[in-house]
Design an enzyme around this catalytic site. Structure first.
Site, PDB file in Angstrom:
ATOM      1  N   SER A 245     -10.517  -0.585   6.360  1.00  0.00           N
ATOM      2  CA  SER A 245      -9.747  -0.448   5.116  1.00  0.00           C
ATOM      3  C   SER A 245      -9.041  -1.708   4.654  1.00  0.00           C
ATOM      4  O   SER A 245      -8.457  -1.725   3.568  1.00  0.00           O
ATOM      5  CB  SER A 245      -8.740   0.698   5.246  1.00  0.00           C
ATOM      6  OG  SER A 245      -9.428   1.922   5.342  1.00  0.00           O
TER       7      SER A 245
ATOM      8  N   LYS B  42       0.843  -1.189   0.000  1.00  0.00           N
ATOM      9  CA  LYS B  42       0.000   0.000   0.000  1.00  0.00           C
ATOM     10  C   LYS B  42       0.882   1.245   0.000  1.00  0.00           C
ATOM     11  O   LYS B  42       1.920   1.295   0.663  1.00  0.00           O
ATOM     12  CB  LYS B  42      -0.913  -0.013   1.220  1.00  0.00           C
ATOM     13  CG  LYS B  42      -1.953   1.097   1.238  1.00  0.00           C
ATOM     14  CD  LYS B  42      -2.939   0.915   2.386  1.00  0.00           C
ATOM     15  CE  LYS B  42      -3.975   2.017   2.434  1.00  0.00           C
ATOM     16  NZ  LYS B  42      -4.965   1.821   3.513  1.00  0.00           N
TER      17      LYS B  42
ATOM     18  N   SER C 205      -9.690   1.992   2.396  1.00  0.00           N
ATOM     19  CA  SER C 205      -8.808   2.821   1.620  1.00  0.00           C
ATOM     20  C   SER C 205      -7.712   2.022   0.902  1.00  0.00           C
ATOM     21  O   SER C 205      -6.992   2.574   0.073  1.00  0.00           O
ATOM     22  CB  SER C 205      -8.147   3.870   2.525  1.00  0.00           C
ATOM     23  OG  SER C 205      -7.294   3.256   3.478  1.00  0.00           O
TER      24      SER C 205
END
Length: 467
Positions: A184, A82, A160
């Site tokens: 997330s 990420k 996210s």
């Protein structure tokens, strides 16, 4: 020529073939890079592709293997990180336009641990700007554009960790790392039909990761199976002198053969009559419950503590996020963010006083004590993940996902581990998911249960039509 069937293999099988010299890490890496070039632009899965770094690491791995050096089950496995995890010399944008060229001179601890274990970094997976810390109302709140779901690119991947979910579901990486403050990891796992593990708060070091909410943030794996999540968590978990919040609790993740009939499982149903809930998702969840019962798990309907967890958690996260991103307000960069509400968060939360925050901290402690008592009666919680399938890209998320998330609020406020598991399909053949939650540092139990479920079902083997 490495085909799609190989790229979708579980980490354990890729690892076996690599160790047996039946599969070249260099060729595997090239195959994933080729697929990323083909599909990532359609999905906004990667913000940065680190092709040179990936191939260099792959060649080093192959050289080590030729000398008989084996670093473990992730040796030679390509993955995505990420884009809030620091990577030396590779852009780390935090998903935000004003940080599009941000580069660090060091690696996050989890990136270093994976490199030390022989994993190969393909690049940085796209994400919602600042991990949604300053809020977002539409899927396009990202420097990468909206996360598009491999099952249907007109639908959202979830946030996210949007790119991490898409990368795994589309076969662009063996696994990916995501983070969760509230939802997330579990959200993109649910919407993309993959398996995602939110570890206990403190189980994994966050050194080198962007801070969204210091007392809520967690790092965990998104993968194609619970078994793969186990291998990744084993590699990244543990204490770290660079992160004082990283726990010294022993990491015991070896599989255990369990008598499921002796486990106490709390079935926490959610209200599918509320706005936005979909009956198809309820049918998928009910099917998962039936499967768990057929496995021998004793599920007893239970009620979580009656507590304003969502309000309390939301207040603390908002305060911590505004503090974490204070410099963006001081220098005006907040005006460059995509979400129109981000610049107004201090005003939106202006009525929150210091006394309110102290009360919320005290309430959180009470909730943690109540949940400790709850886990005195039950070993795990079984509950739906989301009440609907992925929303459409253009939807206002406040309207598309209007229902509350009581289990997510309690789980994240108390730092509890949870695993998201595919359990079928809803509207337009979009994935549905459920979750199992356990007491702190009981990830081993979660993984044992999840693996037992996935040995009996095939939902985690489903492939989206993108390709």
């Amino acid at each position: 020529m490495i085909g799609e069937d190989v790229l979708y293999l579980p980490v354990s099988e890729l690892s076996r073939r690599i160790r047996a010299h039946q599969l070249s890490p260099v060729e595997l890496t090239r195959a994933y890079l080729d697929r990323i070039r083909k599909l990532s632009p359609k999905l906004n899965a990667f913000e940065t592709v680190a092709e040179d770094v990936a191939l260099m690491q792959a060649r080093n791995v192959e050289s080590e293997l030729s000398r008989g050096r084996w670093l473990g089950p992730l040796h030679g496995i390509p993955y995505g990180a990420k884009d809030l995890l620091a990577t030396s010399g590779i852009r780390t944008t935090w998903g935000a336009r004003p940080l599009k060229e941000q580069v660090f001179d060091h690696d996050a601890t989890v990136v270093r641990k994976l490199r030390d274990g022989g994993a190969i970094l393909l690049g940085k997976c796209a994400m919602v700007e600042l991990a949604g810390g300053l809020g977002y109302r539409f899927a396009d709140a990202s420097v990468s554009g909206p996360g598009r779901n491999p099952w249907n690119p007109s639908r959202w991947t979830g946030g996210s960790s949007s790119g991490s979910g898409a990368a795994v579901a589309a076969g662009l990486a063996g696994f990916a790392l995501g983070t969760e403050t509230w939802g997330s990891i579990l959200c993109p796992s649910a919407f993309c039909g993959i398996t995602g593990l939110r570890p206990t708060y403190g189980r994994v070091s966050r050194a080198g990761a962007m801070v969204c909410s210091w007392t809520f943030d967690k790092i965990g794996p998104l993968a194609r199976s619970a078994a793969d999540c186990r291998l990744v968590l084993q590699a990244i978990a543990g204490p770290d002198p660079d992160d004082p919040s990283a726990a010294g609790e022993p990491v015991k993740l070896a599989p255990v053969k369990r008598d499921l009939s002796k486990l106490r499982a709390a079935l926490v149903p959610l209200d599918f009559s509320v706005k936005g809930a979909e009956p198809e998702v309820k049918r998928a969840f009910d099917g998962a419950v039936s499967e768990l019962r057929a496995m021998g798990l004793d599920l007893v309907e239970a009620k979580l503590p009656d507590f304003p967890a969502s309000e309390m958690a939301g207040l603390i996260i908002a305060a911590e996020a505004i503090s974490a991103f204070e410099k963006f307000y001081q220098d005006g960069r907040v005006l460059l963010l995509q979400d129109v509400y981000a610049p107004h968060q201090p005003e939106i939360n202006a009525a929150v006083s210091g006394a309110d925050l102290v009360k919320a901290w005290r309430m959180r402690k009470v909730l943690q004590e109540k949940m400790a008592d709850f886990f005195g009666d039950y070993d795990v919680i079984v509950t739906p993940n989301f009440l609907s399938v992925a929303s459409r890209i253009e939807d206002d998320l406040y309207q598309a996902l209007p229902y509350s998330d009581p289990v997510g609020a309690i789980g994240n406020a108390c730092g509890l581990p949870a695993i998201a598991l595919p359990c079928g399909y809803g509207k337009e053949h979009m994935p549905a998911s459920f979750q199992i939650v356990a007491a702190p540092f009981d990830e081993g139990l979660l993984l044992d249960l999840a693996e037992a479920f996935q040995r009996r079902t095939v939902f985690h083997l489903g492939r989206p039509p993108v390709g």
